[in-house]
Motif scaffolding. Structure first.
Motif, mmCIF file in Angstrom:
data_model
loop_
_atom_site.group_PDB
_atom_site.id
_atom_site.type_symbol
_atom_site.label_atom_id
_atom_site.label_comp_id
_atom_site.label_asym_id
_atom_site.label_seq_id
_atom_site.Cartn_x
_atom_site.Cartn_y
_atom_site.Cartn_z
ATOM 1 N N ASN A 155 1.005 -1.213 0.052
ATOM 2 C CA ASN A 155 0.060 -0.035 -0.092
ATOM 3 C C ASN A 155 0.874 1.366 0.062
ATOM 4 N N SER A 156 0.516 1.997 -0.970
ATOM 5 C CA SER A 156 1.462 3.432 -1.041
ATOM 6 C C SER A 156 1.222 4.259 0.314
ATOM 7 N N ASN A 157 -0.112 3.994 0.905
ATOM 8 C CA ASN A 157 -0.212 5.070 1.966
ATOM 9 C C ASN A 157 -0.506 4.087 3.226
ATOM 10 N N SER A 158 0.646 3.833 3.650
ATOM 11 C CA SER A 158 0.872 2.973 5.016
ATOM 12 C C SER A 158 -0.152 3.460 6.200
ATOM 13 N N GLY A 159 -0.020 4.870 6.206
ATOM 14 C CA GLY A 159 -0.889 5.362 7.587
ATOM 15 C C GLY A 159 -2.240 5.299 7.431
ATOM 16 N N ASN A 160 -2.615 5.132 6.097
ATOM 17 C CA ASN A 160 -4.153 4.979 5.656
ATOM 18 C C ASN A 160 -4.308 3.478 5.969
ATOM 19 N N PHE A 161 -3.672 2.744 5.605
ATOM 20 C CA PHE A 161 -3.958 1.247 5.742
ATOM 21 C C PHE A 161 -3.720 1.024 7.186
ATOM 22 N N LEU A 162 -3.057 1.500 8.105
ATOM 23 C CA LEU A 162 -3.047 1.057 9.516
ATOM 24 C C LEU A 162 -4.076 1.753 10.318
ATOM 25 N N THR A 163 -4.518 2.874 9.950
ATOM 26 C CA THR A 163 -5.724 3.539 10.332
ATOM 27 C C THR A 163 -7.070 2.569 10.104
ATOM 28 N N LYS A 164 -7.082 2.115 8.984
ATOM 29 C CA LYS A 164 -8.323 1.362 8.424
ATOM 30 C C LYS A 164 -8.256 0.039 9.314
ATOM 31 N N TRP A 165 -6.962 -0.487 9.348
ATOM 32 C CA TRP A 165 -6.730 -1.787 10.004
ATOM 33 C C TRP A 165 -7.257 -1.633 11.541
ATOM 34 N N GLN A 166 -6.798 -0.575 12.306
ATOM 35 C CA GLN A 166 -7.119 -0.382 13.694
ATOM 36 C C GLN A 166 -8.724 -0.305 13.841
ATOM 37 N N THR A 167 -9.422 0.456 12.531
ATOM 38 C CA THR A 167 -10.976 0.499 12.506
ATOM 39 C C THR A 167 -11.440 -0.815 12.520
ATOM 40 N N LYS A 168 -11.008 -1.729 11.555
ATOM 41 C CA LYS A 168 -11.383 -3.021 11.170
ATOM 42 C C LYS A 168 -11.368 -4.035 12.562
ATOM 43 N N LEU A 169 -10.252 -3.682 13.050
ATOM 44 C CA LEU A 169 -9.877 -4.667 14.052
ATOM 45 C C LEU A 169 -10.743 -4.442 15.427
ATOM 46 N N GLN A 170 -11.234 -3.162 15.754
ATOM 47 C CA GLN A 170 -12.080 -2.939 16.542
ATOM 48 C C GLN A 170 -13.455 -3.378 16.320
ATOM 49 N N GLU A 171 -13.935 -3.135 15.011
ATOM 50 C CA GLU A 171 -14.987 -3.713 14.581
ATOM 51 C C GLU A 171 -15.210 -5.197 14.759
ATOM 52 N N LYS A 172 -14.126 -5.970 14.304
ATOM 53 C CA LYS A 172 -14.082 -7.297 14.403
ATOM 54 C C LYS A 172 -14.228 -7.862 15.673
ATOM 55 N N CYS A 173 -13.506 -7.224 16.604
ATOM 56 C CA CYS A 173 -13.665 -7.564 18.114
ATOM 57 C C CYS A 173 -14.960 -7.169 18.665
ATOM 58 N N GLU A 174 -15.667 -6.162 18.235
ATOM 59 C CA GLU A 174 -16.935 -5.925 18.799
ATOM 60 C C GLU A 174 -17.896 -6.921 18.034
ATOM 61 N N GLU A 175 -17.919 -7.503 17.098
ATOM 62 C CA GLU A 175 -18.925 -8.373 16.148
ATOM 63 C C GLU A 175 -18.716 -9.789 17.136
ATOM 64 N N SER A 176 -17.372 -10.025 17.278
ATOM 65 C CA SER A 176 -17.298 -11.401 17.743
ATOM 66 C C SER A 176 -17.168 -11.488 19.463
ATOM 67 N N ASP A 177 -17.234 -12.513 19.998
ATOM 68 C CA ASP A 177 -16.949 -12.764 21.291
ATOM 69 C C ASP A 177 -15.695 -12.630 21.522
ATOM 70 N N THR A 178 -15.109 -11.458 21.964
ATOM 71 C CA THR A 178 -13.642 -11.143 21.952
ATOM 72 C C THR A 178 -12.988 -12.264 22.904
ATOM 73 N N HIS A 179 -13.841 -12.516 23.849
ATOM 74 C CA HIS A 179 -13.251 -13.204 24.992
ATOM 75 C C HIS A 179 -13.108 -14.651 24.453
ATOM 76 N N SER A 180 -13.383 -15.083 23.338
ATOM 77 C CA SER A 180 -13.195 -16.469 22.777
ATOM 78 C C SER A 180 -11.612 -16.686 22.216
ATOM 79 N N PHE A 181 -10.938 -15.254 22.052
ATOM 80 C CA PHE A 181 -9.564 -15.187 21.657
ATOM 81 C C PHE A 181 -8.713 -14.379 22.230
ATOM 82 N N LEU A 182 -9.512 -13.400 23.401
ATOM 83 C CA LEU A 182 -8.427 -12.703 24.265
ATOM 84 C C LEU A 182 -8.193 -13.776 25.599
#
Length: 182
Positions: A155-182
């Protein structure tokens, strides 16, 4: 002034100039440091290793995750960390750093896609350290931390990729039962 005082002064000067963290490193190696000091110095050294690799980004643009991680391991070893690549811990951990009873496990992923990085995150949380609890961080006997290293090469814009990854990570953790893997 005693020889010991002169040696300590010399070490303090070196620690401030050409060898940042030298006194902290000695303290940790002797078993006198805290877990927080271990993490702080390790994160600083990992950042320095990554900065060094980024300085040669034009030569590393097609490097594999393993090649980049091995470079980080070599950097850490040169600073007296007990670091290894592909250590067995319910799978092959990309980066392991151990010091006395402290351990840091890292999974490395290229920025191929958010799904690819998510797969690495799940691998880290479920296979390499099953039962890992962030709540344990506050306990005195806590000794293990996990981290994910995302190598931004495609990705040419690493900052953008990482910001979006952080958002997606938060969404995935909220969607799933985070206690199943945390």
């Amino acid at each position: 002034m005693s020889l010991q005082e002169t040696d300590i002064e010399s070490l303090e000067r070196l620690s401030k100039t050409s060898m940042p963290g030298l006194l902290d490193r000695i303290k940790l190696q002797q078993g006198d440091g805290t877990y927080d000091e271990f993490i702080e110095l390790l994160h600083s050294d990992i950042r320095s290793a990554i900065d060094e690799q980024a300085a040669a980004a034009h030569q590393k643009s097609s490097a594999s995750e393993d090649d980049i991680t091995i470079g980080i391991v070599q950097w850490l070893k040169a600073r007296y960390w007990v670091a290894s690549h592909e250590t067995s811990s319910n799978g092959h951990v990309d980066l392991t750093v151990v010091l006395h009873n402290y351990k840091w496990l890292g999974e490395a992923k290229k920025d191929n896609s958010y799904a690819y990085v998510w797969k690495g995150f799940q691998q880290l949380m479920t296979r390499y350290s099953p039962g890992f609890q962030f709540a344990a961080r506050a306990k005195e006997d806590f000794t293990e931390t996990l981290g994910i290293l995302i190598y931004c090469q495609t990705n040419s814009n690493s900052g953008n990729f990482l910001t979006k990854w952080q958002t997606k990570l938060q969404e995935k953790c909220e969607e799933s039962d985070t206690h199943s893997f945390l």
